[in-house]
Design an enzyme around this catalytic site. Structure first.
Site, mmCIF file in Angstrom:
data_model
loop_
_atom_site.group_PDB
_atom_site.id
_atom_site.type_symbol
_atom_site.label_atom_id
_atom_site.label_comp_id
_atom_site.label_asym_id
_atom_site.label_seq_id
_atom_site.Cartn_x
_atom_site.Cartn_y
_atom_site.Cartn_z
ATOM 1 C CG ASP A 1 17.896 -25.119 -20.738
ATOM 2 O OD1 ASP A 1 18.250 -26.264 -21.056
ATOM 3 O OD2 ASP A 1 18.152 -24.107 -21.416
ATOM 4 C CB ILE B 1 29.323 -41.193 -15.875
ATOM 5 C CG1 ILE B 1 29.180 -40.843 -14.389
ATOM 6 C CG2 ILE B 1 30.734 -40.918 -16.375
ATOM 7 C CD1 ILE B 1 30.008 -41.743 -13.476
ATOM 8 N NE ARG C 1 17.671 -12.821 -30.775
ATOM 9 C CZ ARG C 1 17.656 -13.721 -29.782
ATOM 10 N NH1 ARG C 1 16.535 -14.343 -29.457
ATOM 11 N NH2 ARG C 1 18.740 -13.993 -29.101
ATOM 12 N NE ARG D 1 20.008 -13.171 -25.711
ATOM 13 C CZ ARG D 1 21.083 -13.660 -26.309
ATOM 14 N NH1 ARG D 1 22.226 -13.010 -26.239
ATOM 15 N NH2 ARG D 1 21.026 -14.791 -26.971
HETATM 16 O O1 C5P Z 1 17.845 -14.728 -25.319
HETATM 17 P P1 C5P Z 1 17.529 -15.885 -26.217
HETATM 18 O O2 C5P Z 1 16.105 -15.820 -26.775
HETATM 19 O O3 C5P Z 1 18.570 -16.103 -27.283
HETATM 20 O O4 C5P Z 1 17.567 -17.143 -25.225
HETATM 21 C C1 C5P Z 1 17.470 -18.467 -25.672
HETATM 22 C C2 C5P Z 1 17.457 -19.380 -24.500
HETATM 23 O O5 C5P Z 1 17.404 -20.714 -24.973
HETATM 24 C C3 C5P Z 1 18.691 -19.301 -23.593
HETATM 25 O O6 C5P Z 1 18.223 -19.486 -22.259
HETATM 26 C C4 C5P Z 1 19.552 -20.468 -24.026
HETATM 27 O O7 C5P Z 1 20.296 -21.012 -22.954
HETATM 28 C C5 C5P Z 1 18.506 -21.473 -24.486
HETATM 29 N N1 C5P Z 1 18.959 -22.473 -25.459
HETATM 30 C C6 C5P Z 1 19.485 -22.153 -26.677
HETATM 31 N N2 C5P Z 1 19.872 -23.140 -27.544
HETATM 32 C C7 C5P Z 1 19.715 -24.420 -27.216
HETATM 33 C C8 C5P Z 1 19.174 -24.752 -25.963
HETATM 34 C C9 C5P Z 1 18.775 -23.745 -25.105
HETATM 35 O O8 C5P Z 1 19.593 -20.979 -27.011
HETATM 36 N N3 C5P Z 1 20.036 -25.369 -28.087
#
Ligand code: C5P
Length: 248
Positions: A68, A74, A191, A221
């Site tokens: 990710d 560019i 969550r 998390r």
């Molecule tokens: O800890 P949590 O469950 O919030 O992590 C979500 C993960 O998804 C993180 O690694 C974050 O960088 C990624 N992410 C996001 N929103 C996006 C793209 C990626 O939260 N649009």
């Protein structure tokens, strides 16, 4: 429909390994012991600390890896980055749809031209799940709602030949209906009931996200900070099975 990308592991959960270094990530992965290796996401923090060699070792050890890096530059530079990354053997790679059509097409062409391992499938980031209407309008000066912006960018990604989008659970349903049912929808901001949102603004439970149209869920998390990460991962997989039951 569940996307074939997950066929290796019978789970649509991708664990976001948002750790500072392999010194933290490796012991976390070791918790899975002899169990099937989870699908994992390596983001910018860990990639910058650990580097491509560590990522390649994970792939060689049998992990499916979602890299990710949210590429945005560019077209020529992004195509070069994609060429550098295709040799790692990762399954998914992100880029920002706001980089525009030419940038996304250049990335796709670079991935397709790869002569090494199977190239990654490309996912466009539309609006981050930490973005809300106020931020979009007042801070970024983009009129309309997050929903309008997500749909516009998802359509652009689709027309540019991108395989899927990273989007909130709610948006996954709109994208399937209004852009294309073929777009792979990958949803962070997950969550469990009653958990802290942290910096995420558009959140959903695993069951609700899958029910809404998400193909794959990115969970950070709630698993990495859990007292028992493996048990929490397994509980999320169970919730997803329920969500799929409702969707079918
Ligand atoms: O800890 P949590 O469950 O919030 O992590 C979500 C993960 O998804 C993180 O690694 C974050 O960088 C990624 N992410 C996001 N929103 C996006 C793209 C990626 O939260 N649009």
């Amino acid at each position: 429909m569940i996307c074939p990308i997950e066929s290796k592991a019978d789970s649509p959960v991708i664990i976001a390994l948002d750790f500072a270094s392999p010194l933290e990530a490796d012991p976390f992965l070791a918790l899975w012991g002899g169990r099937e290796k989870p699908f994992i996401k390596v983001g910018v923090q860990l990639f910058y600390a650990a580097g491509p060699v560590w990522v390649k070792e994970l792939v060689e050890a049998g992990y499916s890896v979602f890299l990710d890096l949210k590429l945005h530059d560019i077209p020529h530079t992004v195509a070069g980055a994609v060429r550098s990354l295709t040799g790692l053997g990762v399954r998914l790679l992100t880029l920002h749809a706001s980089g525009g059509r030419t940038m996304m097409e250049a990335a796709r062409e670079a991935a397709e031209a790869s002569s090494g391992p199977e190239p990654p499938r490309l996912l466009a980031v539309t609006q981050l799940t930490s973005t809300d209407d106020r931020m979009l309008n007042e801070e970024l000066g983009i009129s309309g709602s997050v929903r309008d912006s997500v749909l516009r960018l998802a359509r652009l990604a689709h027309r540019s030949g991108i395989d899927g989008v990273v989007c909130s659970g709610e948006e996954a349903g709109w994208i399937k209906e209004q852009v294309s049912g073929e777009m792979l929808t990958v949803t962070p901001g997950i969550r469990l009931d009653g958990q802290e949102r942290g910096d995420q603004k558009r959140v959903m439970t695993p069951e609700a996200a899958v029910h809404a149209g998400a193909d794959l869920l990115v969970v950070g998390r709630p698993i990495t900070r859990s007292a028992d990460p493996v048990a929490t991962y397994e509980a999320i997989v169970e919730q997803i099975k329920k969500g799929r039951g409702h969707r079918e």
